[in-house]
Design an enzyme around this catalytic site. Sequence first.
Site, PDB file in Angstrom:
ATOM      1  N   GLY A  31      -4.458 -57.175   9.908  1.00 35.88           N
ATOM      2  CA  GLY A  31      -4.319 -55.945  10.740  1.00 35.88           C
ATOM      3  C   GLY A  31      -4.093 -54.810  10.073  1.00 35.88           C
ATOM      4  O   GLY A  31      -3.469 -54.927   8.868  1.00 35.88           O
ATOM      5  N   ASN A  48      -2.274 -48.610  12.225  1.00 29.23           N
ATOM      6  CA  ASN A  48      -2.255 -47.515  12.802  1.00 29.23           C
ATOM      7  C   ASN A  48      -2.048 -48.008  14.479  1.00 29.23           C
ATOM      8  O   ASN A  48      -1.365 -47.302  15.108  1.00 29.23           O
ATOM      9  CB  ASN A  48      -3.699 -46.913  12.775  1.00 29.23           C
ATOM     10  CG  ASN A  48      -4.738 -47.617  13.050  1.00 29.23           C
ATOM     11  OD1 ASN A  48      -4.731 -48.834  13.097  1.00 29.23           O
ATOM     12  ND2 ASN A  48      -6.018 -47.057  13.510  1.00 29.23           N
ATOM     13  N   GLU A 107     -13.547 -54.660  11.077  1.00 27.93           N
ATOM     14  CA  GLU A 107     -13.569 -53.481  12.047  1.00 27.93           C
ATOM     15  C   GLU A 107     -13.132 -52.467  10.791  1.00 27.93           C
ATOM     16  O   GLU A 107     -11.635 -52.453  10.319  1.00 27.93           O
ATOM     17  CB  GLU A 107     -12.470 -53.596  12.976  1.00 27.93           C
ATOM     18  CG  GLU A 107     -13.050 -54.521  14.053  1.00 27.93           C
ATOM     19  CD  GLU A 107     -13.954 -53.973  14.954  1.00 27.93           C
ATOM     20  OE1 GLU A 107     -14.370 -52.790  15.078  1.00 27.93           O
ATOM     21  OE2 GLU A 107     -14.729 -54.792  15.688  1.00 27.93           O
ATOM     22  N   CYS A 147      -9.468 -44.794  13.637  1.00 26.81           N
ATOM     23  CA  CYS A 147     -10.717 -45.235  13.136  1.00 26.81           C
ATOM     24  C   CYS A 147     -11.972 -44.741  13.485  1.00 26.81           C
ATOM     25  O   CYS A 147     -12.676 -44.314  12.716  1.00 26.81           O
ATOM     26  CB  CYS A 147     -10.748 -46.824  13.087  1.00 26.81           C
ATOM     27  SG  CYS A 147     -10.967 -47.635  14.644  1.00 26.81           S
ATOM     28  N   GLU A 179     -15.270 -56.599  18.374  1.00 27.49           N
ATOM     29  CA  GLU A 179     -14.114 -56.779  19.252  1.00 27.49           C
ATOM     30  C   GLU A 179     -14.416 -56.525  20.638  1.00 27.49           C
ATOM     31  O   GLU A 179     -15.236 -55.197  21.008  1.00 27.49           O
ATOM     32  CB  GLU A 179     -12.885 -56.110  18.712  1.00 27.49           C
ATOM     33  CG  GLU A 179     -12.343 -56.787  17.269  1.00 27.49           C
ATOM     34  CD  GLU A 179     -11.258 -56.407  16.770  1.00 27.49           C
ATOM     35  OE1 GLU A 179     -10.830 -55.233  16.973  1.00 27.49           O
ATOM     36  OE2 GLU A 179     -10.799 -57.233  16.158  1.00 27.49           O
TER      37      GLU A 179
HETATM   38  P1  NAD Z   1      -6.008 -51.558   4.483  1.00 29.76           P
HETATM   39  O1  NAD Z   1      -7.454 -52.072   3.966  1.00 29.76           O
HETATM   40  O2  NAD Z   1      -5.164 -50.983   3.319  1.00 29.76           O
HETATM   41  O3  NAD Z   1      -5.005 -52.695   4.947  1.00 29.76           O
HETATM   42  C1  NAD Z   1      -5.609 -53.508   6.043  1.00 29.76           C
HETATM   43  C2  NAD Z   1      -5.085 -54.986   5.920  1.00 29.76           C
HETATM   44  O4  NAD Z   1      -5.382 -55.529   4.815  1.00 29.76           O
HETATM   45  C3  NAD Z   1      -3.393 -54.927   5.541  1.00 29.76           C
HETATM   46  O5  NAD Z   1      -2.615 -56.075   6.596  1.00 29.76           O
HETATM   47  C4  NAD Z   1      -3.182 -55.259   4.130  1.00 29.76           C
HETATM   48  O6  NAD Z   1      -2.189 -55.690   3.581  1.00 29.76           O
HETATM   49  C5  NAD Z   1      -4.474 -56.308   3.986  1.00 29.76           C
HETATM   50  N1  NAD Z   1      -4.943 -56.273   2.472  1.00 29.76           N
HETATM   51  C6  NAD Z   1      -4.774 -55.352   1.688  1.00 29.76           C
HETATM   52  N2  NAD Z   1      -5.622 -56.124   0.657  1.00 29.76           N
HETATM   53  C7  NAD Z   1      -5.912 -57.242   0.970  1.00 29.76           C
HETATM   54  C8  NAD Z   1      -6.878 -58.264   0.342  1.00 29.76           C
HETATM   55  N3  NAD Z   1      -7.449 -57.986  -0.797  1.00 29.76           N
HETATM   56  N4  NAD Z   1      -7.197 -59.583   1.071  1.00 29.76           N
HETATM   57  C9  NAD Z   1      -6.730 -59.581   2.232  1.00 29.76           C
HETATM   58  N5  NAD Z   1      -6.047 -58.540   3.047  1.00 29.76           N
HETATM   59  C10 NAD Z   1      -5.707 -57.534   2.380  1.00 29.76           C
HETATM   60  O7  NAD Z   1      -6.084 -50.505   5.760  1.00 29.76           O
HETATM   61  P2  NAD Z   1      -4.889 -49.735   6.326  1.00 29.76           P
HETATM   62  O8  NAD Z   1      -4.625 -48.545   5.494  1.00 29.76           O
HETATM   63  O9  NAD Z   1      -4.030 -50.647   6.926  1.00 29.76           O
HETATM   64  O10 NAD Z   1      -5.664 -49.244   7.616  1.00 29.76           O
HETATM   65  C11 NAD Z   1      -6.203 -47.953   7.869  1.00 29.76           C
HETATM   66  C12 NAD Z   1      -7.792 -48.408   7.769  1.00 29.76           C
HETATM   67  O11 NAD Z   1      -8.352 -49.057   8.903  1.00 29.76           O
HETATM   68  C13 NAD Z   1      -8.774 -47.363   8.075  1.00 29.76           C
HETATM   69  O12 NAD Z   1      -9.705 -47.130   7.093  1.00 29.76           O
HETATM   70  C14 NAD Z   1      -9.144 -47.140   9.427  1.00 29.76           C
HETATM   71  O13 NAD Z   1     -10.483 -46.493   9.842  1.00 29.76           O
HETATM   72  C15 NAD Z   1      -9.169 -48.631   9.577  1.00 29.76           C
HETATM   73  N6  NAD Z   1      -9.286 -49.248  10.824  1.00 29.76           N
HETATM   74  C16 NAD Z   1     -10.266 -49.562  11.646  1.00 29.76           C
HETATM   75  C17 NAD Z   1     -10.398 -50.077  12.796  1.00 29.76           C
HETATM   76  C18 NAD Z   1     -11.708 -50.572  13.538  1.00 29.76           C
HETATM   77  O14 NAD Z   1     -11.633 -51.027  14.764  1.00 29.76           O
HETATM   78  N7  NAD Z   1     -12.850 -50.259  13.090  1.00 29.76           N
HETATM   79  C19 NAD Z   1      -9.239 -50.019  13.546  1.00 29.76           C
HETATM   80  C20 NAD Z   1      -7.912 -49.390  12.891  1.00 29.76           C
HETATM   81  C21 NAD Z   1      -8.164 -48.957  11.599  1.00 29.76           C
END
Ligand code: NAD
Length: 487
Positions: free
Chosen positions: A148, A151, A248, A282, A461
């Site tokens: 996850g 946000n 997502e 997002c 989703e």
């Molecule tokens: P992020 O990609 O930095 O991290 C997301 C998750 O991935 C975290 O739990 C993190 O610990 C994990 N992670 C990091 N590197 C990884 C790896 N190499 N392998 C597996 N897991 C890993 O994103 P964030 O900063 O937490 O969230 C913001 C982003 O999420 C924005 O780009 C936003 O648009 C997107 N978002 C999308 C949706 C959607 O439904 N489309 C919803 C909410 C947020």
Amino acid sequence: MTETCYKSFIGGRYLANGGGETLAVVNPGTGEAIYRIEIADESVLEAAVNAAQAGFKVWSAMPAAKRGRILLKAVALLRERNDDLARIEVLDTGKPWQEASSVDITTGADSIEFFAGLAASLEGNQQDLGGDFYYTRREPLGICAGIGAWNYPLQIACWKAAPALACGNTMIFKPSEETPLGALKLAEIFIEAGMPPGVFNVVLGAAEVGAWLTHDTRIAKVSFTGEVATGKKVMAAAATTLKDVTMELGGKSPLIIFADSDLDEAVSAALVANFYTQGEVCTNGTRVFVERPLYDAFLGRAKARTEANITVGNPMDPATNLGALISKTHYALVLDYIEKGKSEGARLVSGGHALAPKGVEGGFYVAPTIFADCTDDMIITQEEIFGPVMAVLPFDGEDEVIARANNTRYGLAAGVYTKDIRRAHRVVHQLEAGICWINAYGASPAEMPVGGFKQSGIGRENGVETLKHYTQIKAVYVGMQPIESPF
Ligand code: NAD
């Protein structure tokens, strides 16, 4: 800092790691550390897979209607504890209490309720082949990993758990290391609702823990929410064991406002699409295209309403409607984008700076910011900022705006405002986006499938559609006469 330190939740109980390695979690509203988490190590991750395997045996064999009833009990507990859970979300994310107490928990509960109702509707089909016949079974995938973003922490955990568990899978969920508490509370609630241990497990930690889940051969699927760049890494890792994926990811969505729109409604949509959850959504409509005849009036009204009606302050204060950004790093990044907007020649209409509201000066606050006269090639109109920064661009015609709206690697969402019903549908049908709103923005009910086109995602989703992403078809051929053999 308090001494509270949360552990991973495996097989129905909290489990300590071997080495005692921890991470601090910061309240973005104050900048202070509020608790710590133990990072899951190899022993915790092994225990999670073992628990999820054991849980799968029980859960997948249970009548689907019974699974649905357990999920509905969890829904009732989520609703009952709305305010306690909302408080956790506010302290972890910095979003306003106003939002968390009315949206975050309820939209999570709605999704579980929706899929609980669908659990018993999973069915296969049967076809006669002239004596012999075949039938299909819709079977769960096995262990699904959920990863996850920060946000909407609890809502994301619910949106991933709901379809996965309704279909008979088990889940190992890794919340963002910045907002881990909501998922732990959800795990407790599932157990309290009567879910067998091991069906929903939570492992704590950052990228390494997520990466471990994406590589493990015993995990059948990864459902990821986060940035595009991380999504690519997750998908590449999942490919090493050919796991199913749901992605997502981020967006830079267009909101198109035609000149015949109701001005105040269009401004409302633009403000929601940019400043809700301080811009950390997002699906935000961060490229606001306004048809030239309405352009100046739109900017005037958007500025006036932003400056009169937005209250930035302590997120726990019910009067606050714009909270703090998730971290100091993200705050610096958003301020850097604002400086880029200024230096690229966008016209600053409102905001454009950091804030230090009284009593919460240590938090990460940025003023709601509106840039006008933006052009398609500017960094602020191309990259996802994920903060309260609106870029407004004038346009002159339907074909022009469709081409410009689609000119992005993203394809998550889009909105169209117009009173012309034919134009609304004609435009939406040409937009490259998985979620479109006509004379609305941002609503995402559990019934509606959500997900991205292009680099904004894979899979969906919510909505009935999502059942397909958490099940696999087994075809069973039944021979009714002796098999023909040339041997
Ligand atoms: P992020 O990609 O930095 O991290 C997301 C998750 O991935 C975290 O739990 C993190 O610990 C994990 N992670 C990091 N590197 C990884 C790896 N190499 N392998 C597996 N897991 C890993 O994103 P964030 O900063 O937490 O969230 C913001 C982003 O999420 C924005 O780009 C936003 O648009 C997107 N978002 C999308 C949706 C959607 O439904 N489309 C919803 C909410 C947020």
